[in-house]
Design a protein around this motif. Structure first.
Motif, short mmCIF file in Angstrom:
data_model
loop_
_atom_site.label_atom_id
_atom_site.label_comp_id
_atom_site.label_asym_id
_atom_site.label_seq_id
_atom_site.Cartn_x
_atom_site.Cartn_y
_atom_site.Cartn_z
N THR A 136 32.41 -17.82 74.30
CA THR A 136 32.79 -19.35 74.17
C THR A 136 33.25 -20.03 75.25
O THR A 136 33.93 -19.34 76.11
N LEU A 172 39.45 -26.62 76.54
CA LEU A 172 40.43 -26.49 75.57
C LEU A 172 41.79 -27.08 76.14
O LEU A 172 41.98 -26.60 77.28
N THR A 175 35.16 -29.43 69.12
CA THR A 175 34.46 -28.14 69.13
C THR A 175 33.96 -27.22 70.53
O THR A 175 33.99 -28.21 71.41
N VAL A 215 33.30 -23.06 66.60
CA VAL A 215 34.54 -22.72 67.26
C VAL A 215 35.52 -24.14 67.40
O VAL A 215 34.84 -24.87 68.11
N SER A 216 36.61 -24.19 66.85
CA SER A 216 37.08 -25.40 67.13
C SER A 216 38.96 -25.70 67.45
O SER A 216 38.97 -24.56 66.98
N ALA A 217 39.32 -26.26 68.01
CA ALA A 217 40.78 -26.46 68.08
C ALA A 217 41.42 -26.51 66.75
O ALA A 217 41.04 -27.62 66.02
N PHE A 258 35.80 -22.35 77.15
CA PHE A 258 37.01 -23.15 76.36
C PHE A 258 37.38 -23.88 77.96
O PHE A 258 38.53 -24.23 78.07
N TYR A 269 41.86 -16.97 63.14
CA TYR A 269 42.11 -17.76 63.88
C TYR A 269 42.79 -16.99 65.04
O TYR A 269 43.13 -15.99 65.09
N THR A 310 48.41 -21.73 71.46
CA THR A 310 47.44 -22.69 70.99
C THR A 310 46.32 -21.79 69.97
O THR A 310 45.86 -20.72 70.31
N VAL A 334 42.78 -21.59 67.74
CA VAL A 334 41.36 -21.98 67.76
C VAL A 334 40.97 -21.38 66.46
O VAL A 334 41.32 -20.03 65.92
#
Length: 198
Positions: A176, A181, A158, A149-151, A178, A126, A188, A190
C-alpha cells in the motif's frame, strides 16, 4: 480464573500492568493503573501518558482482551484532575476510532507487528499505526483479496494497493502506498476492506 482465583470464575486475569506478547486463549482481562497506585495517593504523580493508555487499549483489543483501567478517586469521590484529562483525551480518540475498537475481534495474525496492531470486524481489518508507516508499506501473509484501503477518520481518503506473491517464499503480499496518509498521533487507524472474512 478471574480475581477469585483457585480455578474459579469464567475469565483469566494476568498480573497487574502486564501486556502479553501475543494472544492468550479464552476470555481474559488486563488490569492497569493510571499512575503507580491502585487507590488514591496524594504523592503519586507518575501519571501514564495518554499515548500510552491509547496504545495499551489498542494492544489489548488486538489480542481480544478487556482493559480494566483503575481510576482512584479521593476520599470525597473526586477523580484527580490528571486522571480526568487523560480519560477525556482517550475518549476524544475513541470518538473518532470507536469502530476499530468497540465490538471488534482480535487480529487474525497470532504475532505482533513492529509498526502497530490489527483488529477485525467482519470483512474489515483495522491497522493501528503507532508511528507513521513508510510510503511503501507491506503486509505479509494476508491471503484474502483486499477491496480497498482508506483512513478510518476520512473514509473518502483511499490509498493505492497491490496484491502479489513473493516469488521466493510464496507468501502473499499486500503493498500500500501511504505517501498521502495523514498521521495523527498517537495512533492512526486505516480500514482495510476485504472480499471475504480473513
Amino acid at each position: 480464573c478471574g480475581r477469585i482465583g483457585h480455578g474459579l470464575g469464567d475469565y483469566r486475569v494476568l498480573r497487574d500492568n502486564f501486556l502479553p506478547p501475543g494472544r492468550v486463549a479464552g476470555d481474559w482481562e488486563a488490569c492497569a493503573t493510571l499512575n503507580h497506585s491502585w487507590g488514591f495517593k496524594r504523592h503519586d504523580h507518575q501519571w501514564k501518558f495518554t499515548a500510552n493508555l491509547i496504545a495499551t487499549l489498542v494492544d489489548l483489543s488486538s489480542k481480544g482482551a478487556n482493559y480494566l483501567l483503575n481510576v482512584g478517586p479521593d476520599a470525597d469521590g473526586v477523580v484527580p484532575a490528571p486522571s480526568v484529562r487523560r480519560l477525556r483525551a482517550t475518549g476524544a480518540w475513541l470518538r473518532i476510532n470507536r469502530g476499530a475498537i468497540v465490538g471488534t475481534s482480535p487480529s487474525p495474525f497470532r504475532y505482533e507487528f513492529p509498526w502497530g496492531r490489527i483488529t477485525a470486524r467482519g470483512r474489515t481489518l483495522y491497522f493501528h499505526f503507532f508511528r507513521r508507516p513508510g510510503p511503501r508499506f507491506q503486509l505479509r501473509g494476508l491471503r484474502t483479496r483486499v477491496r480497498s484501503v482508506s483512513a478510518l477518520a476520512a473514509p473518502s481518503r483511499t490509498f493505492p494497493l497491490r496484491q502479489t506473491v513473493d516469488r521466493t517464499t510464496g507468501t502473499p503480499l499486500v503493498a500500500t502506498d501511504f505517501t498521502k496518509l495523514r498521521f495523527d498521533s498517537p495512533v492512526t487507524v486505516v480500514a482495510v476492506r476485504l472480499a471475504a472474512a480473513p
